[in-house]
Design a protein around this motif. Sequence first.
Motif, PDB file in Angstrom:
ATOM      1  N   GLU A   1       3.324   6.610   7.291  1.00 11.95           N
ATOM      2  CA  GLU A   1       3.372   6.295   5.934  1.00 11.95           C
ATOM      3  C   GLU A   1       2.270   5.149   5.767  1.00 11.95           C
ATOM      4  N   PRO A   2       1.116   5.372   5.091  1.00 13.09           N
ATOM      5  CA  PRO A   2       0.078   4.408   5.125  1.00 13.09           C
ATOM      6  C   PRO A   2       0.714   3.078   4.240  1.00 13.09           C
ATOM      7  N   GLU A   3       0.202   1.934   4.707  1.00 16.84           N
ATOM      8  CA  GLU A   3       0.639   0.790   4.156  1.00 16.84           C
ATOM      9  C   GLU A   3      -0.411   0.609   2.965  1.00 16.84           C
ATOM     10  N   VAL A   4       0.429   0.225   1.921  1.00 11.73           N
ATOM     11  CA  VAL A   4      -0.555   0.250   0.526  1.00 11.73           C
ATOM     12  C   VAL A   4      -0.351  -1.193   0.365  1.00 11.73           C
TER      13      VAL A   4
ATOM     14  N   PHE B   1       4.458   3.120  -3.168  1.00 15.39           N
ATOM     15  CA  PHE B   1       5.291   3.975  -2.225  1.00 15.39           C
ATOM     16  C   PHE B   1       4.755   5.170  -2.367  1.00 15.39           C
ATOM     17  N   ASP B   2       5.592   6.273  -3.128  1.00 18.81           N
ATOM     18  CA  ASP B   2       5.170   7.608  -2.940  1.00 18.81           C
ATOM     19  C   ASP B   2       5.708   8.386  -4.083  1.00 18.81           C
ATOM     20  N   LEU B   3       5.623   9.498  -4.291  1.00 13.75           N
ATOM     21  CA  LEU B   3       5.935  10.572  -5.422  1.00 13.75           C
ATOM     22  C   LEU B   3       7.519  10.637  -5.470  1.00 13.75           C
ATOM     23  N   LYS B   4       8.304  10.522  -4.432  1.00 16.89           N
ATOM     24  CA  LYS B   4       9.576  10.612  -4.750  1.00 16.89           C
ATOM     25  C   LYS B   4      10.147   9.286  -5.145  1.00 16.89           C
TER      26      LYS B   4
END
Length: 579
Positions: A570-573, A111-114
């Motif tokens: 947001e990039p798809e991971v 996802f992301d850092l947060k």
Amino acid sequence: MHLLDWIVLGAILALIVGYGIFKTRNINTTESYLKGTQTMPWWAIGLSVMATQASAITFLSTPGQAYDDGMRFAQFYFGLPIAMILLCVFVIPFYYKLNVYTAYEFLEKRFDLKTRTITAIFFLVQRGLSAGLTIFAPAIILSSIIGWNLNITNLLIGFLVIVYTVSGGTAAVSQTQKQQMFVILTGMFIAFLILVQKLPEEVGVSNAVDIAGYMGKMNIVDFNFDLSSKYNIWSALLGGTFLFLSYFGTDQSQVQRYLSGKNLAETKLGLLFNGIFKVPMQVGILFIGIMVFVFFQFHKAPLHFNQANVNTIKQSEYAPQYANLESEYEKVNNEKRGAIYKVIANDKENKPNEAAIANMNALEAKERNLRNEAKQIIENYSDENNLKLETKDADYVFITFVMNYLPTGLIGLLLAVIFSAAMSSTASELNALSTTTVIDIYKRSFVKNASDKHYLRMSKFFTLLWGVMALFFATFISLFANLIEAVNIIGSLFYGTVLGVFAVAFFFKYIRGNAVFLAAVVGEIIVVTLFILDLTEVISLAYLWLNLIGCAIVIFLAMIFQAIRPSKNEPEVKLSLDE
């Protein structure tokens, strides 16, 4: 306590602490300090995982839980094997593939850092509180035995754990847990043998089980579907499975244990070993509680098991009232003993007598009412004098048997069981709290490019800091109705939300970071609100259901938020084991 008991207790604790320091004297890098040497075989992983979960609370509270409520708490663990299989298939391979220090590193990659940060904070809050509880539980017992101030006792126990955990990190925790589990299993087995040996000659184990069954204590499985019931087969297989999935799959205190294994295959075997062996171990500990219950049917049981409370009341204006209750309690106890012998005699002749059983249970109910009256006296005195006397005494049941009926030397061994369990679980918690703080918060967001020596030094500093904070929490904790429930309640407030985030990460590839982050925040607010509503009796909801509800809410809200506001930027991971 006899001098020999102090020698046994002190020698075992000194050997464990010394062994941990000696075996990890060459730990000098951040990786080896936080992840260990990664050489543990499957059986050592299994024992380490079990030791982390089996705190002193397990051996103080579980027998008392069985004494008061019977065997139905065993259902709590029925979801464990299911959770272990699911984790081995879906989760553990990802952790090994990504070579992570913590479970929350995976969430930033997905996802992301947060999202990584908020789940790490959820862990730090709930595990920090639990660390205080695991220190507090044995401190209560030692302070009541030798008359020490509770805060001083907390400091003593905390100091022992902090010394070797700060010294050797993950490797020290893993090395010492093998010895601790040996002490724990040996001690509990000896306690069971002595319980059986101290039953009257005409009362065998089968008779004891029959008596416990007649009195409603062998209620292992409850098929009634009731959301307000703490323990039934449905809350166990649904709520319990989700609790164990979150605990073993996302709680760093457990993840750190099995990431120190030799390889993926050894780790999977270790977790499966835990899933298979943990259930009968917990059933065995509960059964020891049942045997303590039967034992006290033939030996004089105290009206109230917390002797400190009794001493306080006997020095107050309530002393005559309490003495009258004790006299009545002894009279009823003698009558009940005669009724029990009559039931056993009928059973031996294969002529069960319903009237005799009913009379026995009526006297048991009368005893229970007298115990409740004693608790009410304690509560009244506590309220009138603005004290904080805890009326629940289940956590003192097993230690009362240990202190009053075990031979000299074995008392020290059983106390060593309690302290070994406290040290193993608390050490794991401090180690995991330090790792998460350093890797997920400090290194990731504050000091990103320091030397390895700096991060090693900070890892030891945060281990010490969390140890101090755990001691602070322990100082201000008062007894819950039952300590084993207290730990699981604290976990259930956060585990469902965290598990929901991980479930979205693994199974809902189209959901991005913003949606799951918002779902986690809202989901946690809802879970805490439900708990408060249950606490204030607005609704009736057993705490185990919070794990399932929290997970389901996060998944549902993440899907809604992603649909309402697609994250175009947001990039798809995509993470897969085939990459």
